[in-house]
Design a protein around this motif. Structure first.
Motif, mmCIF file in Angstrom:
data_model
loop_
_atom_site.group_PDB
_atom_site.id
_atom_site.type_symbol
_atom_site.label_atom_id
_atom_site.label_comp_id
_atom_site.label_asym_id
_atom_site.label_seq_id
_atom_site.Cartn_x
_atom_site.Cartn_y
_atom_site.Cartn_z
ATOM 1 N N ASP A 125 0.818 -1.153 0.046
ATOM 2 C CA ASP A 125 0.059 -0.035 0.052
ATOM 3 C C ASP A 125 0.711 1.333 -0.072
ATOM 4 O OD1 ASP A 125 -2.027 2.070 0.390
ATOM 5 O OD2 ASP A 125 -2.760 1.177 2.351
ATOM 6 N N GLU A 126 0.687 2.045 -1.005
ATOM 7 C CA GLU A 126 1.545 3.166 -1.027
ATOM 8 C C GLU A 126 1.303 4.198 0.043
ATOM 9 O OE1 GLU A 126 3.051 4.977 -4.166
ATOM 10 O OE2 GLU A 126 3.108 3.091 -5.260
ATOM 11 N N ALA A 127 0.097 4.076 0.725
ATOM 12 C CA ALA A 127 -0.270 5.204 1.913
ATOM 13 C C ALA A 127 0.013 4.475 3.264
ATOM 14 C CB ALA A 127 -1.763 5.553 1.653
ATOM 15 N N PHE A 128 0.909 3.391 2.996
ATOM 16 C CA PHE A 128 1.239 2.576 4.365
ATOM 17 C C PHE A 128 1.839 3.571 5.501
ATOM 18 C CE2 PHE A 128 4.589 0.508 6.830
ATOM 19 C CZ PHE A 128 3.451 -0.401 7.692
ATOM 20 N N ASP A 129 1.150 3.224 6.634
ATOM 21 C CA ASP A 129 1.835 4.178 7.896
ATOM 22 C C ASP A 129 2.108 3.136 8.869
ATOM 23 O OD1 ASP A 129 2.142 5.707 10.110
ATOM 24 O OD2 ASP A 129 -0.037 6.177 10.308
ATOM 25 N N VAL A 130 3.437 3.236 9.330
ATOM 26 C CA VAL A 130 3.970 2.142 10.137
ATOM 27 C C VAL A 130 3.297 2.131 11.583
ATOM 28 C CG1 VAL A 130 6.079 1.794 11.670
ATOM 29 C CG2 VAL A 130 6.193 2.620 9.321
ATOM 30 N N SER A 131 2.642 3.240 12.016
ATOM 31 C CA SER A 131 1.906 3.093 13.082
ATOM 32 C C SER A 131 0.749 2.447 13.316
ATOM 33 C CB SER A 131 1.538 4.828 13.621
ATOM 34 O OG SER A 131 0.568 5.243 12.610
ATOM 35 N N SER A 132 0.219 2.053 11.795
ATOM 36 C CA SER A 132 -0.848 1.370 11.830
ATOM 37 C C SER A 132 -0.688 -0.460 11.774
ATOM 38 C CB SER A 132 -1.656 1.551 10.406
ATOM 39 O OG SER A 132 -0.821 0.927 9.648
ATOM 40 N N LEU A 133 0.599 -0.680 12.029
ATOM 41 C CA LEU A 133 0.969 -2.085 12.155
ATOM 42 C C LEU A 133 0.179 -2.859 13.361
ATOM 43 C CD1 LEU A 133 4.620 -2.776 10.981
ATOM 44 C CD2 LEU A 133 2.581 -3.290 9.715
ATOM 45 N N ALA A 134 -0.307 -3.908 13.124
ATOM 46 C CA ALA A 134 -0.924 -4.772 14.310
ATOM 47 C C ALA A 134 0.333 -5.751 14.701
ATOM 48 C CB ALA A 134 -2.064 -5.288 14.058
ATOM 49 N N ASP A 135 0.187 -6.243 15.756
ATOM 50 C CA ASP A 135 1.177 -7.434 16.220
ATOM 51 C C ASP A 135 2.543 -7.069 15.989
ATOM 52 O OD1 ASP A 135 -1.178 -9.025 17.023
ATOM 53 O OD2 ASP A 135 -1.431 -9.677 14.784
ATOM 54 N N ARG A 136 3.104 -5.994 16.131
ATOM 55 C CA ARG A 136 4.590 -5.660 15.904
ATOM 56 C C ARG A 136 5.271 -6.463 17.040
ATOM 57 N NH1 ARG A 136 4.598 0.936 15.916
ATOM 58 N NH2 ARG A 136 2.594 1.241 15.341
ATOM 59 N N THR A 137 6.532 -6.988 16.062
ATOM 60 C CA THR A 137 7.459 -7.718 16.975
ATOM 61 C C THR A 137 8.848 -7.057 16.448
ATOM 62 O OG1 THR A 137 6.066 -9.912 16.794
ATOM 63 C CG2 THR A 137 8.685 -10.070 17.348
ATOM 64 N N LEU A 138 9.575 -6.851 17.562
ATOM 65 C CA LEU A 138 10.751 -6.050 17.302
ATOM 66 C C LEU A 138 11.843 -7.329 17.101
ATOM 67 C CD1 LEU A 138 12.902 -3.802 17.186
ATOM 68 C CD2 LEU A 138 13.218 -4.340 19.600
ATOM 69 N N ILE A 139 12.702 -7.392 15.756
ATOM 70 C CA ILE A 139 13.418 -8.391 15.411
ATOM 71 C C ILE A 139 14.950 -7.839 15.742
ATOM 72 C CG2 ILE A 139 14.266 -9.712 13.610
ATOM 73 C CD1 ILE A 139 11.458 -10.371 14.103
ATOM 74 N N PHE A 140 15.190 -6.780 15.774
ATOM 75 C CA PHE A 140 16.509 -6.458 16.002
ATOM 76 C C PHE A 140 16.578 -4.607 16.341
ATOM 77 C CE2 PHE A 140 20.338 -3.831 14.182
ATOM 78 C CZ PHE A 140 21.371 -4.506 14.874
ATOM 79 N N GLN A 141 17.513 -4.606 17.218
ATOM 80 C CA GLN A 141 17.919 -3.095 17.775
ATOM 81 C C GLN A 141 19.288 -3.377 17.912
ATOM 82 O OE1 GLN A 141 15.310 -2.032 21.025
ATOM 83 N NE2 GLN A 141 16.199 -3.543 22.411
ATOM 84 N N PRO A 142 20.029 -1.917 18.018
ATOM 85 C CA PRO A 142 21.365 -2.099 18.219
ATOM 86 C C PRO A 142 21.981 -2.661 19.297
ATOM 87 C CG PRO A 142 20.821 0.073 17.473
ATOM 88 C CD PRO A 142 19.421 -0.667 17.831
ATOM 89 N N SER A 143 21.127 -2.765 20.493
ATOM 90 C CA SER A 143 21.675 -3.205 21.738
ATOM 91 C C SER A 143 21.723 -4.934 21.703
ATOM 92 C CB SER A 143 20.913 -3.188 23.044
ATOM 93 O OG SER A 143 19.681 -3.548 22.745
ATOM 94 N N MET A 144 21.404 -5.451 20.667
ATOM 95 C CA MET A 144 21.366 -6.882 20.221
ATOM 96 C C MET A 144 23.036 -7.259 19.779
ATOM 97 S SD MET A 144 17.713 -7.716 18.770
ATOM 98 C CE MET A 144 16.246 -7.553 19.859
ATOM 99 N N ILE A 145 23.725 -6.206 19.430
ATOM 100 C CA ILE A 145 25.028 -6.415 18.963
ATOM 101 C C ILE A 145 25.835 -6.393 19.982
ATOM 102 C CG2 ILE A 145 26.893 -5.492 17.466
ATOM 103 C CD1 ILE A 145 24.758 -6.541 15.729
ATOM 104 N N ARG A 146 26.968 -7.158 19.899
ATOM 105 C CA ARG A 146 27.869 -7.506 21.085
ATOM 106 C C ARG A 146 29.025 -6.183 20.883
ATOM 107 N NH1 ARG A 146 31.072 -12.664 23.247
ATOM 108 N NH2 ARG A 146 32.822 -11.474 24.120
ATOM 109 N N PRO A 147 29.126 -5.376 22.068
ATOM 110 C CA PRO A 147 30.154 -4.319 21.918
ATOM 111 C C PRO A 147 31.363 -4.806 21.430
ATOM 112 C CG PRO A 147 28.938 -4.555 23.898
ATOM 113 C CD PRO A 147 28.618 -5.869 23.520
ATOM 114 N N ASN A 148 31.986 -4.114 20.769
ATOM 115 C CA ASN A 148 33.116 -4.169 19.924
ATOM 116 C C ASN A 148 34.463 -4.372 21.100
ATOM 117 O OD1 ASN A 148 35.486 -4.575 18.310
ATOM 118 N ND2 ASN A 148 34.887 -2.611 17.174
#
Length: 150
Positions: A125-148
């Motif tokens: 949908d061209e008019a897609f709005d991220v805030s309209s998503l249902a059942d959101r699951t976070l897959i990745f965020q930076p804290s999931m990467i091991r510190p260097n």
């Protein structure tokens, strides 16, 4: 998904380990995004890095959840086709966030934020709005990467 061609196989099946094969090339016919994951091996028997190309958010999530002190994710890049990133060509960029959810038609949608702050999605949908998503699951965020630790 990735496709392999037998003539591109290196050696014979299993010579690199049970159930494993090496390939000179893989093919990708579907113009969908995938993840280029750099994994660090830091065990007593094996050290080094390898690249894992992942085609699915649930598999990416499994890779992140199963990290250990001996094998852990160092970086994740997302590779997006031109119709998704707006450039007309494939692009590889650092992944900052990835989530999945369902749109108003109950279709699965991936939402990807890259290092530059741009947000890509798989909604039709061209008019897609991220805030309209249902059942959101976070897959990745930076804290999931091991510190260097280098």
């Amino acid at each position: 998904m990735f496709r392999t061609i037998e003539s591109h196989r290196v050696g014979v099946p299993g010579m690199f380990g049970e159930g494993e094969s090496m390939w000179y090339a893989v093919t990708r016919y579907m113009e969908t995004h995938y993840y280029h994951v750099t994994v660090e091996l830091d065990g007593r028997e094996r050290r080094g890095r390898y690249a894992l190309m992942v085609d699915d958010e649930r598999l990416l999530q499994r890779v992140l959840v199963t990290q250990s002190d001996d094998a852990y994710v160092k970086s994740i890049q997302v590779v997006t086709p031109g119709h998704m990133n707006g450039s007309g060509d494939w692009k590889m960029e650092p992944l900052e966030y990835a989530l999945v959810g369902h749109d108003a038609h109950d279709c699965s949608v991936s939402v990807l934020t890259v290092g530059s702050g741009l947000v890509y999605h798989t909604a039709r949908d061209e008019a897609f709005d991220v805030s309209s998503l249902a059942d959101r699951t976070l897959i990745f965020q930076p804290s999931m990467i091991r510190p260097n630790a280098d």
